[in-house]
Scaffold this motif. Structure first.
Motif, PDB file in Angstrom:
ATOM      1  N   MET B   1       0.897  -0.783  -0.008  1.00 56.46           N
ATOM      2  CA  MET B   1      -0.035  -0.113   0.222  1.00 56.46           C
ATOM      3  C   MET B   1       1.168   1.644   0.417  1.00 56.46           C
ATOM      4  N   ASN B   2       2.038   1.259  -0.364  1.00 55.94           N
ATOM      5  CA  ASN B   2       3.155   2.348  -0.433  1.00 55.94           C
ATOM      6  C   ASN B   2       3.046   2.044  -2.203  1.00 55.94           C
ATOM      7  N   THR B   3       2.020   2.092  -2.937  1.00 61.18           N
ATOM      8  CA  THR B   3       1.968   2.295  -3.926  1.00 61.18           C
ATOM      9  C   THR B   3       0.958   3.066  -4.181  1.00 61.18           C
ATOM     10  N   PHE B   4       0.769   4.374  -4.940  1.00 65.30           N
ATOM     11  CA  PHE B   4      -0.155   5.681  -5.858  1.00 65.30           C
ATOM     12  C   PHE B   4      -0.431   5.487  -7.380  1.00 65.30           C
ATOM     13  N   ALA B  10       3.719   5.245  -8.335  1.00 65.20           N
ATOM     14  CA  ALA B  10       4.993   5.860  -7.439  1.00 65.20           C
ATOM     15  C   ALA B  10       4.644   5.427  -6.347  1.00 65.20           C
ATOM     16  N   THR B  11       6.034   3.878  -5.935  1.00 60.90           N
ATOM     17  CA  THR B  11       5.749   3.347  -4.815  1.00 60.90           C
ATOM     18  C   THR B  11       7.082   4.071  -3.597  1.00 60.90           C
ATOM     19  N   THR B  12       6.903   4.809  -2.838  1.00 64.77           N
ATOM     20  CA  THR B  12       7.638   5.350  -1.709  1.00 64.77           C
ATOM     21  C   THR B  12       8.652   4.363  -1.072  1.00 64.77           C
ATOM     22  N   PHE B  13       9.435   4.645  -0.331  1.00 69.65           N
ATOM     23  CA  PHE B  13       9.854   4.092   0.513  1.00 69.65           C
ATOM     24  C   PHE B  13      11.100   4.787   1.522  1.00 69.65           C
TER      25      PHE B  13
END
Lengths: 331, 331, 331, 331
Positions: B1-4, B10-13
């Motif tokens: 659920m870190n992908t928009f 966009a996958t943030t980390f």
């Protein structure tokens, strides 16, 4: 984009005046007791024609479960629910084939797809929400087994917040040939901690998306919502005690994850766009004209929107519950 | 659920005090001119420490493009953007390892995952938004090639709507050791018709989800928003003429699909939860205590939230644009 | 489309000769012990240059965990793993900028995207699999905690199935300036029943997609595979006893769901397309020419493909395990 | 997991002996001419009971389009297709409620879900493929407008590759009370270049997953497939000329992206697991017993699998076409 949810997925189909609408639910847990009688009461709450302030259309909205239930229990297989249309008279709408009704999706659909079923709004009709309610009823059945319940109340009609005056406001609009909007509060009780995922999977983000996806909703606020903008941090923060938080300005969600307190939110619902007062508009070819929309339209959609909003919240919560449990073998 | 996103994803980390944060953008169209200089100015707008009303932390937020760009153009391959951390002093946070800060995600993360990086909020820190801004900068570059632009303005700070008083409200809060919230308006100009999909893929639903996914946002309204609840349908509906609609109460979206008018929305932003005023709280083991949160915290996050909100809107719009174009071979 | 998995999602990025490649893993369970030393040994197995039959390139493939791990344990947040490139000499590839190498993705990428990083194959290089191996190592760590292990063996090289002759076949190809393919068997032991979902989420479907997504793989068979086509039903069916099935022609999967027996599959791997033998080809502008591909290329990719195939299977299995557990609160 | 595809998404539902099966197609382009007569002929090809070598069951498989089509054209809205069941006699299956049929999904479903519709295999029945065929028929209609066609042929029955002997092999099995498997070749002609996405979205990966998701398929090979393992690279590589490649060992796909040549693949299909020859098995409670499966079962499923495989390939190709076109505004 007619599917909602990640693990408990509801795919709706159907147009206002087509032969049927329905929903396929994929990912419902197995072993849930379910039959048509669990769904029908919510369909009734959504149905028009139940009072002087609602539309006199008489849809039966009888649901039929086609799959995914065996001997009274869900099997984990897709649950298809069908609602046959009755009494749709599409000739009523022939005059609307080429006109653009203000406040409706007529032109945006036509521009995007180059074709649309204009009868009664086609796919963009509020009738589509009957399929969501059927799905939501199944979600609520699952949530109920886990002690979660959802309720709502009308907090405002046409700027008036005294419930004793709601019907009067609606009838006044009806007599004008006009419509009015209002506000709803929706509350989920009994939610366990841990629903929602960080960053883009936040529970409040999912709720906001679900609610704004209801056609008439133009605003969503969670917990203190817009009032937060006028508060000090020291006021807004909910003080914590061993017994739990003393207040619930957060609306039951912190960092996108439920904290075990009640989840509450408010919705702004616009006035029904179909009004019989004359409006300036254009035809699809751009010709300017005046339109008076006759027919059976709710002067205020807020009462019927309640069950739709409750059902969408149920869909968000059951999905978040299954998402949380994916880690159950490890946490 | 870190992908928009669906097609522009966009996958943030990264955590606040980890070695780096970053984002991987998958689905960016090829042939877009792009280098670090396109991204850095937006990073600067989000960066703290630029005035008396913001936090004095000095993060450099220097972006490095690791992939997906060849000879100054995107290739259609994933674009990884890295932002190394500098100067994080995690010992500052040792005292917060076992305490639950009111208004923060400390306990919800701990309950859900059984473990968390407590340093500076870890993953739930506002620092994560730097990665969203990097992604949004790439989205804006694409949108710009299609004539779309995004802007925002602060419309309210702590209940005050006169811009001349915003700084005074913020400084007053800072002197109290407190914080304040506010409201933003975000506008997209130049949007073509046809963005957004029916039912659950509505453009306004996507916007609401994206905005409520920003940590501090507690309310979203599109077009007339909550004011819609007090209007007659005949007022709310935007009359149509050959030259276009006379008003834009719909906020540029009808039936979930953009109509070519400017898209506008307003956000409610809560006060920063970190305040140095003493607050009642508990430790993770339930022990009640009083906490005073020292350190470098913005007394008002609203100015820095502007660029984050603009970037999230850019991510929604580029995704909707690619979704629309999937039918280009047929429509 | 650079993301693999539904709940345990690995997004890879990077080109052969870019500054770095890497992966972001979203959805890893929290609380898994993890550090670089868990990943590095698998990177070594994939690395070229370890024997006379492999390419003499000397990549270090040192992994760095950037996020998602705190004090030696995963936190449930995205795990970003970075592998910096070293020693890439892109001038080696300048002559290949406009030529189409037979058997490679040069022209399909160029046609589709209008631009490509031609250096060493860019994104279509086998180097991308290093990022998959890093992700697979994390998956294996999770699976190991549940008693699952994965192994593989080479069953054929260039049509020869006697392992004593594998090196000879490869060296013969190398001396010709040619390359050879082969077959692998991959086995997962200790898999619990219940992995895989009906219809489109079948475990064997996921495995086949994952395996065919490895560049060199041209065939996949599960259990008896192609031999099934020559069998009677009464032979193929695995007789069942109280102690379990007497045979395992099904390869551990029935109806798309694991049955608790070992899962096994075989892969056909094509010969490396880079050969120094002269080949007829064209330039991007269509000019016909002859090409001799010099440089450091594996004459047989099969040994290095083993760890990649094992890692892809690990990614499928951990994803299926999390999918299964989503119902744990109900079943 | 009952949905196939990313942009052209088909969600099937229904059990063998439930009241209906069907499919909802979401993401079909608008403006495609479509009615039931476009679908029915493919349903007929899948239907049993058409010859001495197939099952004598008489299902009518009459399709009804419920939504998404207006005045003979698709509207871009979800297309629901319903197939009512007729003549299912579930009492035939009462004796199978608690027994585990070898080679069937009986026990894996029961273990995973704790409940299953045992009548005729329930959801795991081959009957579910009727819904896939309905979806595939719509996909083929779209592909046809772009010049793409799909065909297949049986290449092997029970190890025999001479078509003159296929019927004899099947009848021999039937007389034994047994069943046989075989192989299919499936070919797509007229595919444009550019279908498929790098890394995990490779066209061949999608095809392999789609094919292995057909219940009876145990092996998939693309282009030269398993024969690749015995070839030199210099043999395998397709030489390129101005006029195109001289050979097509790649099967029309390089680097996961179509190159404009015909796409071809081969499938291994296992023998039907229902055989009347006595088999050793257990009941759900573990009691060992012998089973003889009576009833109407195809001695060879290969002829009926043809149309299913063609339809799944159509679903992969239309999805890849829409995915390719998402960049059409930029490339």
């Amino acid at each position: 984009m007619n599917t909602f949810g990640h693990l408990f997925r509801a795919t709706t189909f159907g147009e206002s005046h087509g032969p049927a609408i329905g929903v396929v639910i994929d990912g419902c847990p197995p072993g849930i007791p379910l039959n048509e009688a669990d769904i029908q009461p919510l369909m009734e709450r959504r149905r028009p024609g139940r009072g002087p302030t609602t539309s006199p259309r008489n849809e039966l909205d009888q649901v039929e479960i086609l799959s995914g239930v065996f001997e009274g229990q869900t099997t984990g297989m897709p649950i298809a629910i069908l609602i046959r249309s009755t009494g749709a008279e599409s000739r009523d709408y022939e005059s609307l084939r080429s006109v653009v009704r203000p406040g409706h999706a007529d032109r945006t659909y036509q521009q995007k797809y180059g074709i649309r079923d204009h009868r009664g709004g086609g796919r963009s009709s509020g009738r589509e929400t009957a399929a969501r309610v059927a799905a939501g009823a199944v979600a609520m059945k699952c949530l109920g087994l886990k002690g979660m319940t959802i309720r709502s109340r009308i907090t405002e009609v046409h700027g008036v917040s005294d419930p004793a005056l709601f019907d009067a406001e609606i009838l006044k609009a009806k007599e004008r040939g006009d419509s009015v909007g209002g506000c709803l509060e929706v509350i989920a009780d009994g939610c366990p901690p841990g629903l929602g995922d960080p960053v883009f999977g936040k529970l409040d983000a999912a709720i906001a998306g679900a609610m704004m996806g209801i056609g008439a909703v133009k605003g969503v606020e969670i917990g203190e919502g817009f009032a937060s903008a006028g508060m000090y941090g020291s006021e807004w923060n909910d003080p914590l005690f061993r017994s739990g938080p003393a207040t619930n300005h957060a609306g039951g969600i912190l960092g996108g994850i439920s904290n075990g307190e009640p989840i509450y939110l408010r919705l702004a619902i616009k006035p029904t766009p179909s009004v019989s007062i004359p409006q300036e508009t254009v035809d699809l070819d751009g010709t300017e004209r005046v339109i008076e929309i006759k027919g059976r339209h709710d002067p205020c959609i807020v009462p019927r929107a309640q069950v739709v909003a409750e059902c969408m919240l149920a869909l968000v919560l059951i999905d978040a519950l299954l998402m949380r449990d994916r880690f159950s073998g490890f946490v």
